[in-house]
Design an enzyme around this catalytic site. Structure first.
Site, PDB file in Angstrom:
ATOM      1  N   THR A 130      38.849  42.347  44.457  1.00  0.00           N
ATOM      2  CA  THR A 130      39.031  42.012  45.748  1.00  0.00           C
ATOM      3  C   THR A 130      38.924  40.426  45.870  1.00  0.00           C
ATOM      4  OG1 THR A 130      38.004  44.267  46.786  1.00  0.00           O
ATOM      5  CG2 THR A 130      38.147  42.231  47.931  1.00  0.00           C
ATOM      6  N   GLU A 209      32.786  46.533  44.045  1.00  0.00           N
ATOM      7  CA  GLU A 209      33.339  45.959  42.885  1.00  0.00           C
ATOM      8  C   GLU A 209      32.291  45.950  41.778  1.00  0.00           C
ATOM      9  OE1 GLU A 209      35.476  41.881  44.621  1.00  0.00           O
ATOM     10  OE2 GLU A 209      33.350  41.920  44.565  1.00  0.00           O
TER      11      GLU A 209
HETATM   12  O1  R5P Z   1      33.688  40.260  48.106  1.00  0.00           O
HETATM   13  C1  R5P Z   1      34.443  39.650  47.618  1.00  0.00           C
HETATM   14  C2  R5P Z   1      34.624  39.294  45.967  1.00  0.00           C
HETATM   15  O2  R5P Z   1      33.273  39.299  45.357  1.00  0.00           O
HETATM   16  C3  R5P Z   1      35.387  38.410  45.487  1.00  0.00           C
HETATM   17  O3  R5P Z   1      35.749  38.696  44.167  1.00  0.00           O
HETATM   18  C4  R5P Z   1      34.845  36.842  45.500  1.00  0.00           C
HETATM   19  O4  R5P Z   1      34.466  36.663  46.826  1.00  0.00           O
HETATM   20  C5  R5P Z   1      35.782  36.076  44.927  1.00  0.00           C
HETATM   21  O5  R5P Z   1      36.882  35.837  45.733  1.00  0.00           O
HETATM   22  P1  R5P Z   1      38.177  34.791  45.662  1.00  0.00           P
HETATM   23  O6  R5P Z   1      39.007  35.134  44.227  1.00  0.00           O
HETATM   24  O7  R5P Z   1      38.955  35.035  46.691  1.00  0.00           O
HETATM   25  O8  R5P Z   1      37.363  33.383  45.370  1.00  0.00           O
END
Ligand code: R5P
Length: 351
Positions: A130, A209
């Site tokens: 996500t 996740e």
């Molecule tokens: O809950 C969200 C997840 O752990 C995401 O994988 C994390 O926040 C990283 O997201 P992004 O790729 O948008 O920085």
């Protein structure tokens, strides 16, 4: 074409709760500057869920959903750079983001997403992380499927967002309970240290996740260079998913562990973020960062009422880092990235 549904979040309100016998502010107010970037965290409000619930999954591809995300990391990383030890090679990486504008960061995310899907082979069951980086990986996976370069791919989403995106980009999905293994999982991260310890959960998706990433035969974390830190938790609070019923005792226990907990507030709705599992999220700040990620991960999960926390220790098999070298974008593994920083640092010291 149908018009895009834009998901955006803004304001919060204040509330007091009792922690350790004292009245403490645990809901940020909209005027609290220290929490303003967190308040902008993406895709995290209850209204989003109700908006999305109006989308029939089968029609998702007809309605382009714009997952608007204000990157909450910009300020956090700048803080990290100033608070990191100058003797640490990784601290140099943390110092890079002030020069890393949003457009460049998007390019880095796209490049690492493209690289990651090269690891997928036909017939694989793929964990779909996500967040913004995972979203790009889902899109890239969809492109390979559309080009017939990959066949018989099944995705296991870790959130509503990744499920909708998979549908939108033509990746078939199943529930985790429908499969007996996951071949490979891709996921983003909020912070990664040199030992592959990770903080996740800026999108409140860390519980699902962690389940999918942990059982994957190969868990590949996709980050741009701004996510690499010398020490976890200096700049980014640790997300903890909590049963609403157990909120007060959990907050007290987190304070006893040395943390400063703050209930994550929704945007464009007064009150808390409610996760897809119906729980609340508490972001816990540790003034000196996280000294022992493995120990803290276990201690927090031992608190009755905690569903899961965002520390991922011994989960990732690989971390791909997208980094900018002049005009060129390079994708390297974490160890190589850290080693090159170390030698650059040593070169700078001896010069
Ligand atoms: O809950 C969200 C997840 O752990 C995401 O994988 C994390 O926040 C990283 O997201 P992004 O790729 O948008 O920085």
């Amino acid at each position: 074409m149908a018009s895009a549904v834009v998901l955006e979040c803004t304001a919060v309100s204040g509330m007091m709760l009792m922690i350790a016998g004292q009245q403490s502010r645990v809901f940020a107010t909209s005027s609290t500057t220290t929490t303003s970037s967190k308040q902008k965290m993406d895709l995290r409000c209850i209204q989003q869920q109700s908006l999305l619930s109006k989308l029939s999954l089968s029609n998702a591809e007809m309605i382009p959903v714009v997952w608007r995300r204000t990157d909450s990391r910009t300020r956090a990383v700048a803080t990290s750079a100033s608070s990191s030890s100058s003797s640490s090679p990784v601290a140099v990486a943390s110092g890079a983001p002030p020069g890393l504008d949003a457009g460049i960061q998007q390019n880095l995310k796209r490049a690492v997403a493209k690289k990651a899907v090269e690891l997928v082979k036909s017939g694989m069951i793929v964990g779909l992380g996500t967040g913004s980086t995972s979203s790009m990986a889902i899109e890239e996976l969809g492109k390979l499927i559309a080009q017939n370069k990959l066949k018989d791919i099944v995705g296991v989403p870790t959130s509503y967002q990744s499920r909708v995106l998979a549908r939108q980009f033509g990746v078939k999905t199943v529930d985790l309970n429908d499969v007996n293994h996951v071949d490979i999982a891709f996921d983003g991260a909020d912070e990664v240290d040199a030992s592959m310890n990770i903080i996740k959960g800026a999108g409140a998706a860390h519980t699902m996740e962690k389940v999918v990433d942990s059982i994957a035969k190969q868990c590949v974390i996709l980050i741009d260079q701004s996510k690499v830190v010398s020490k976890l938790g200096l700049a980014f609070s640790l997300p903890v998913e909590v049963l609403p019923f157990a909120l007060s005792p959990v907050l007290r226990a987190l304070v006893n562990l040395g943390g400063v907990p703050e209930i994550r507030t929704a945007l464009r709705k007064d009150g808390p973020v409610i996760t897809e599992l119906g729980n609340m999220v508490v972001d816990v700040r540790f003034a000196d960062g996280i000294n022992n990620p493995a120990e803290l991960e276990n201690k927090i999960n031992m608190i009755p009422g905690v569903v899961e926390n965002g520390l991922f220790v011994n989960v990732a098999h690989k971390v791909f880092v997208a980094t900018k070298d002049g005009e060129e974008i390079l994708i390297v593994e974490l160890a190589e990235f850290v080693a090159s920083l170390k030698s650059a640092n040593e070169g700078a010291t001896t010069a």
